[in-house]
Write a protein that holds these residues in place. Structure first.
Motif, PDB file in Angstrom:
ATOM      1  N   UNK A 125       0.916  -1.264   0.095  1.00 29.85           N
ATOM      2  CA  UNK A 125       0.039  -0.070  -0.186  1.00 29.85           C
ATOM      3  C   UNK A 125       0.936   1.386  -0.076  1.00 29.85           C
ATOM      4  N   UNK A 126       0.324   2.398  -0.509  1.00 32.00           N
ATOM      5  CA  UNK A 126       1.207   3.657  -0.396  1.00 32.00           C
ATOM      6  C   UNK A 126       0.021   4.483  -0.703  1.00 32.00           C
ATOM      7  N   UNK A 127       0.612   5.739   0.008  1.00 34.07           N
ATOM      8  CA  UNK A 127      -0.365   7.165   0.036  1.00 34.07           C
ATOM      9  C   UNK A 127       0.464   8.100  -0.954  1.00 34.07           C
ATOM     10  N   UNK A 128      -0.522   8.295  -1.790  1.00 37.16           N
ATOM     11  CA  UNK A 128      -0.099   9.444  -2.887  1.00 37.16           C
ATOM     12  C   UNK A 128      -0.628  10.861  -2.471  1.00 37.16           C
ATOM     13  N   UNK A 129      -0.037  11.757  -2.101  1.00 42.55           N
ATOM     14  CA  UNK A 129      -0.362  13.059  -1.884  1.00 42.55           C
ATOM     15  C   UNK A 129      -1.774  13.064  -1.063  1.00 42.55           C
ATOM     16  N   UNK A 130      -1.879  12.136  -0.215  1.00 36.54           N
ATOM     17  CA  UNK A 130      -2.944  11.900   0.935  1.00 36.54           C
ATOM     18  C   UNK A 130      -4.076  11.007   0.188  1.00 36.54           C
ATOM     19  N   UNK A 131      -3.854  10.326  -0.900  1.00 32.62           N
ATOM     20  CA  UNK A 131      -4.891   9.551  -1.421  1.00 32.62           C
ATOM     21  C   UNK A 131      -4.194   7.939  -1.158  1.00 32.62           C
ATOM     22  N   UNK A 132      -5.047   7.106  -0.571  1.00 31.73           N
ATOM     23  CA  UNK A 132      -4.532   5.644  -0.303  1.00 31.73           C
ATOM     24  C   UNK A 132      -4.642   5.047  -1.518  1.00 31.73           C
ATOM     25  N   UNK A 133      -3.640   4.343  -1.972  1.00 29.35           N
ATOM     26  CA  UNK A 133      -3.701   3.421  -2.973  1.00 29.35           C
ATOM     27  C   UNK A 133      -3.165   2.076  -2.500  1.00 29.35           C
ATOM     28  N   UNK A 134      -4.382   1.112  -2.149  1.00 41.86           N
ATOM     29  CA  UNK A 134      -3.940  -0.206  -1.565  1.00 41.86           C
ATOM     30  C   UNK A 134      -3.171  -1.219  -2.425  1.00 41.86           C
ATOM     31  N   UNK A 135      -2.877  -2.192  -1.917  1.00 39.02           N
ATOM     32  CA  UNK A 135      -2.319  -3.198  -2.548  1.00 39.02           C
ATOM     33  C   UNK A 135      -3.176  -3.951  -3.545  1.00 39.02           C
ATOM     34  N   UNK A 136      -2.852  -4.209  -4.779  1.00 39.58           N
ATOM     35  CA  UNK A 136      -3.745  -4.873  -5.732  1.00 39.58           C
ATOM     36  C   UNK A 136      -4.474  -6.104  -5.323  1.00 39.58           C
ATOM     37  N   UNK A 137      -5.772  -6.306  -5.777  1.00 44.24           N
ATOM     38  CA  UNK A 137      -6.671  -7.409  -5.082  1.00 44.24           C
ATOM     39  C   UNK A 137      -6.143  -8.485  -6.399  1.00 44.24           C
ATOM     40  N   UNK A 315     -18.385   9.476   6.420  1.00 43.75           N
ATOM     41  CA  UNK A 315     -18.139   9.953   7.361  1.00 43.75           C
ATOM     42  C   UNK A 315     -19.129  11.123   7.413  1.00 43.75           C
ATOM     43  N   UNK A 316     -18.928  12.231   7.998  1.00 44.17           N
ATOM     44  CA  UNK A 316     -19.584  13.517   7.855  1.00 44.17           C
ATOM     45  C   UNK A 316     -19.781  14.055   6.421  1.00 44.17           C
ATOM     46  N   UNK A 317     -20.807  15.106   6.048  1.00 44.17           N
ATOM     47  CA  UNK A 317     -20.605  15.567   4.686  1.00 44.17           C
ATOM     48  C   UNK A 317     -19.325  16.182   4.631  1.00 44.17           C
ATOM     49  N   UNK A 318     -18.554  17.092   5.468  1.00 41.27           N
ATOM     50  CA  UNK A 318     -17.413  17.688   5.146  1.00 41.27           C
ATOM     51  C   UNK A 318     -16.329  16.754   5.124  1.00 41.27           C
ATOM     52  N   UNK A 319     -16.169  15.789   6.160  1.00 40.83           N
ATOM     53  CA  UNK A 319     -14.941  14.660   6.040  1.00 40.83           C
ATOM     54  C   UNK A 319     -14.981  13.971   4.525  1.00 40.83           C
ATOM     55  N   UNK A 320     -16.256  13.566   4.040  1.00 40.54           N
ATOM     56  CA  UNK A 320     -16.322  12.790   3.016  1.00 40.54           C
ATOM     57  C   UNK A 320     -16.071  13.857   1.699  1.00 40.54           C
ATOM     58  N   UNK A 321     -16.458  15.123   1.710  1.00 37.94           N
ATOM     59  CA  UNK A 321     -16.130  16.050   0.599  1.00 37.94           C
ATOM     60  C   UNK A 321     -14.785  16.336   0.535  1.00 37.94           C
ATOM     61  N   UNK A 322     -14.209  16.310   1.567  1.00 32.96           N
ATOM     62  CA  UNK A 322     -12.776  16.608   1.711  1.00 32.96           C
ATOM     63  C   UNK A 322     -11.838  15.341   1.083  1.00 32.96           C
ATOM     64  N   UNK A 323     -12.267  14.210   1.468  1.00 39.46           N
ATOM     65  CA  UNK A 323     -11.580  13.093   0.874  1.00 39.46           C
ATOM     66  C   UNK A 323     -12.007  12.838  -0.603  1.00 39.46           C
ATOM     67  N   UNK A 324     -12.973  13.276  -1.196  1.00 42.01           N
ATOM     68  CA  UNK A 324     -13.192  13.279  -2.566  1.00 42.01           C
ATOM     69  C   UNK A 324     -12.646  14.351  -3.168  1.00 42.01           C
TER      70      UNK A 324
END
Length: 362
Positions: A125-137, A315-324
């Motif tokens: 797994x790696x995190x790219x600029x805050x985005x989780x890129x998990x191991x491949x399935x 999560x909350x609206x603001x939490x999910x909006x930020x992750x998106x």
């Protein structure tokens, strides 16, 4: 508005296909009120928990129940139909609802055959600029499941062979433009947007780029390869009559509620639902949180669904909006395609409403 919706018309435990379809019609109307740009319907077969098996039929129903939102497929499985039949279906819908229809296309059978032969390469797994890129399935094991091989034979006539995907797309475009030797009526001249959907940097991304078509990448199905997919598309892109520059939509799973604890409670059934898909049984009827808690989870179960659970935005609206917004920034997406499933339809509608409100805030 740069948010759109992908709907599977989920059938929940204790529910029925008819109720799932009525929920889809209701959600589409509400999505239009909330300001979402597109409303796409998936194509799934042999899934006890999914009512969206014939997207063209469902798209026609949704388009008739709405007035302005774009309606489309996410995606038609072209390996199971001829280009002519697809163009005629979507041309018919466009004739009644001109300028609102998206024809999203996926590779289906060809992709499954490739995955069955593919050698799986584990990656951390790696995190790219805050985005989780998990191991491949490892999709190769799922693609080899005997149920899937049998089901594939039921989706085509005996002895039928799926042509090369690029050739099929060229034929779809030729029918729509009227340059094919045969005439598609309705279909020829239809004002539909043709999209290609893909989960990797393979042929789907290449074909979309080379034909200058918009591309939708699956973070919600295959989060480990989303960056490869959008990069391959952009590298292959050539301007066309449809697009002067690349245009990317990226999908994501999300559940939103007024507080984080409630959102996590609403999302409890997701892991068990994903497990049913990845064991080859087909998507089960979406479970309640209690039904999910009652499952005897093993370490193997948790590993099977970990990449999907870890990349679901809850999560909350603001939490999910930020992750998106992080997902949009890292992938460079022009739009995001959000899919939300909860056991109670009212919670699903409310999730989309809260997200739309948060997304519109500066």
């Amino acid at each position: 508005m740069t948010l759109s919706i992908l709907d599977l018309a989920p059938i929940v435990s204790g529910g029925s296909p008819g109720q799932a379809l009525r929920n889809t019609i209701d959600l589409a109307r509400r999505a239009e009120e909330f300001g979402y740009r597109r409303y796409w319907l998936a194509e799934h077969h042999f899934a006890p928990g999914v009512a969206s098996s014939a997207p063209a039929v469902l798209i026609a129903l949704v388009a008739a129940a709405t007035t302005a939102i774009r309606v489309g497929s996410g995606a038609v499985q072209l390996g199971h139909q001829t280009p002519l039949s697809v163009v005629e279906q979507f041309g018919l819908i466009d004739a009644l609802h001109p300028g609102r229809i998206d024809l999203g296309i996926g590779r289906s059978g060809q992709r499954r055959a490739e995955l069955a032969k593919a050698a799986w390469e584990p990656r951390p797994a790696r995190v790219v600029d805050g985005l989780l890129i998990p191991p491949p399935f490892d999709f190769s094991q799922l693609a080899k499941h005997p149920h899937l091989a049998h089901y594939a034979t039921l989706l085509q006539q005996p002895g039928a062979q799926t042509p090369d995907f690029a050739a099929q797309i060229d034929e779809v475009l030729a029918f729509l433009k009227g340059t094919h030797e045969a005439r598609a009526v309705p279909g020829e001249g239809a004002d539909v947007e043709v999209w290609i959907l893909g989960s990797s940097g393979g042929q789907s991304a290449q074909v979309a780029g080379e034909r200058g078509l918009p591309f939708a990448a699956n973070y919600h199905v295959s989060p480990s390869s989303v960056l490869e997919a959008v990069e391959a598309y952009r590298e292959a892109f050539k301007p066309s009559d449809a697009l002067a520059e690349p245009y990317v939509v990226v999908s994501a799973d999300a559940v939103v509620a007024e507080d984080e604890a409630k959102a996590r409670e609403l999302a409890k059934g997701y892991g068990l639902w994903v497990r049913s898909i990845r064991t080859g049984a087909g998507a089960m009827r979406y479970p309640t949180g209690e039904e999910a808690d009652a499952h005897a989870w093993t370490d193997a179960d948790r590993e099977l669904v970990k990449d999907r659970v870890d990349t679901q935005f809850v999560g909350t609206p603001d939490q999910v909006a930020e992750r998106l917004r992080v997902l949009r920034r890292v992938t460079g997406a022009d739009e995001l395609l959000v899919t939300t499933i909860t056991h109670d339809h009212r919670d699903r509608v409310r999730s989309y409403e809260l997200l739309a409100e948060a997304w519109k805030r500066p």
